[in-house]
Design an enzyme around this catalytic site. Structure first.
Site, PDB file in Angstrom:
ATOM      1  N   LYS A 171       0.791  -1.569  -0.092  1.00 60.58           N
ATOM      2  CA  LYS A 171      -0.125   0.069  -0.035  1.00 60.58           C
ATOM      3  C   LYS A 171       0.903   1.201  -0.008  1.00 60.58           C
ATOM      4  CE  LYS A 171      -3.814   2.205   2.631  1.00 60.58           C
ATOM      5  NZ  LYS A 171      -4.717   2.098   3.607  1.00 60.58           N
ATOM      6  N   LYS A 212      -2.202  -1.646  -3.546  1.00 58.41           N
ATOM      7  CA  LYS A 212      -3.134  -0.585  -3.594  1.00 58.41           C
ATOM      8  C   LYS A 212      -2.325   0.713  -3.718  1.00 58.41           C
ATOM      9  CE  LYS A 212      -6.261   1.713  -0.551  1.00 58.41           C
ATOM     10  NZ  LYS A 212      -6.763   1.755   0.831  1.00 58.41           N
TER      11      LYS A 212
HETATM   12  C1  PBG Z   1      -7.222   3.298   5.578  1.00 58.35           C
HETATM   13  C2  PBG Z   1      -7.815   3.024   3.979  1.00 58.35           C
HETATM   14  C3  PBG Z   1      -7.620   4.022   3.117  1.00 58.35           C
HETATM   15  C4  PBG Z   1      -8.282   3.555   1.739  1.00 58.35           C
HETATM   16  C5  PBG Z   1      -8.717   2.272   2.479  1.00 58.35           C
HETATM   17  N1  PBG Z   1      -8.297   2.069   3.580  1.00 58.35           N
HETATM   18  C6  PBG Z   1      -7.100   5.624   3.483  1.00 58.35           C
HETATM   19  C7  PBG Z   1      -5.807   5.793   3.617  1.00 58.35           C
HETATM   20  O1  PBG Z   1      -4.820   4.863   3.547  1.00 58.35           O
HETATM   21  O2  PBG Z   1      -5.337   7.060   3.703  1.00 58.35           O
HETATM   22  C8  PBG Z   1      -8.086   4.378   0.552  1.00 58.35           C
HETATM   23  C9  PBG Z   1      -9.239   3.836  -0.250  1.00 58.35           C
HETATM   24  C10 PBG Z   1      -9.529   4.812  -1.430  1.00 58.35           C
HETATM   25  O3  PBG Z   1      -9.102   5.768  -1.633  1.00 58.35           O
HETATM   26  O4  PBG Z   1     -10.415   4.594  -1.970  1.00 58.35           O
HETATM   27  N2  PBG Z   1      -8.371   2.847   6.464  1.00 58.35           N
END
Ligand code: PBG
Length: 324
Positions: free
Chosen positions: A197, A249
């Site tokens: 991520k 992601k």
């Molecule tokens: C954190 C989380 C995020 C997203 C999914 N889980 C945000 C982040 O890490 O700042 C982002 C999902 C998206 O942008 O569609 N709980």
């Protein structure tokens, strides 16, 4: 002389269908949804046109639509009332916290017809907006955070989640959650790990969707966008820690990472077409600058082509209609 002409197989739709290498089917799509506390009716999210914050009632209906469409699952995010946030994000594991109530409602609604995934992270519930708790210096404390993730995962399993989904990028989070679930008798509850991520600008619209309190960024825990090999490393670590599914992601800007992870992993690989990827297509389509159906279909096909077996996308229900 022999004429080599690849165009022969592109002549008609039926020929193109015959030799198509990548097919997307609704059963591999997961719909992310937001459920907000204290709402009387669904509230549109301006940064994600077509996506709403659900009430506990409307999320049941949405889950029912996802199940009828034959989607692969639903991913639940909770949006607490601002006054319910605190430094530790205790609403994340409270039985009456909005996310756990949403899990219970959706699990009750769809039973085994639709896998229910829960976001396992503190960021929606902390008053500082970070994915974990802070130490005295203000840094995110890895091990104290992981202990809270285990508590949150147990509460999500109790509420009826089929898979918990740690998204906070703390070291050791998958192993700790696996041990915690097993020790508590939840050996059947799986883990979808947000493995690779990245600290991405494409999460921007999500922060509005969940009413994030974050000031600053997540660069001390999420990955640097320039790092490709590190994505493979993180996914490998999560696999060895017991992840049932590993995820990359964002998706579209990281197809190389998806491809690498797919080549090395023994477990299914997922990818998340995140809020910013959705918003770019939706906004350009609203202006008539891009074809919405074509762009969503092509982008998700490309994510699958790169190696993702499972795709999280806010367009999952729409795609099902187009694929039918
Ligand atoms: C954190 C989380 C995020 C997203 C999914 N889980 C945000 C982040 O890490 O700042 C982002 C999902 C998206 O942008 O569609 N709980």
């Amino acid at each position: 002389m022999t004429e080599i002409r690849p165009r022969r197989l592109r002549r008609t739709p039926a020929l193109r269908r015959l030799v198509r290498e990548t097919r997307v089917s609704p059963g591999q799509l997961i719909l992310p949804v937001f459920v907000a506390d204290g709402l009387d009716e669904p509230r549109p999210i301006s940064s994600l046109p077509g996506v709403v914050q659900h009430t506990l009632d409307s999320v049941r209906a949405q889950a029912q639509r996802a199940a009828s469409a034959g989607l692969g699952g639903i991913m639940l995010f909770g949006v607490p009332r601002p006054e319910d946030k605190d430094a530790n994000g205790s609403g994340a594991w409270a039985e009456d916290g909005i996310l756990n109530r949403a899990i219970a409602a959706v699990a009750d609604e769809v039973g085994d017809d639709l896998p229910v995934f829960a976001d396992t992270c503190l960021d929606e519930f902390t008053d500082h907006g970070h994915c974990g708790v802070l130490d005295a210096s203000g840094a995110v404390d890895n091990d104290a955070t992981v202990a809270l993730y285990v508590q949150q995962a147990l509460s999500q399993a109790a509420a009826g989640a089929d898979l918990v989904s740690p998204s906070g990028m703390m070291d050791g989070q998958v192993a700790a959650i696996r041990h915690g679930l097993d020790a508590a008798g939840y050996g059947g509850v799986g883990i979808l790990a947000y493995s690779a991520k990245y600290a991405s600008a494409f999460f921007g619209p999500f922060r509005e969707a969940v009413g994030s309190s974050l000031v600053g960024d997540r660069k001390t825990y999420q990955q640097d966008p320039g790092n490709r090999r590190e994505g493979s490393y993180e996914a490998w670590l999560d696999e060895t820690e017991g992840a049932d599914i590993v995820m990359v992601k964002p998706a579209g800007p990281y197809l190389d990472v998806i491809s690498d992870v797919a080549a090395q992993s023994r477990v299914p690989v997922a990818a998340y077409q995140v809020s910013g990827e959705y918003a770019m297509i939706a906004a350009a389509a609203e202006r008539g600058w891009i074809d919405r159906r074509g762009a969503f279909t092509e982008s998700v096909t490309s994510i699958v082509r790169a190696g993702a077996q499972v795709v999280l996308t806010y367009a999952a229900l729409e795609l099902e209609g187009w694929l039918r």
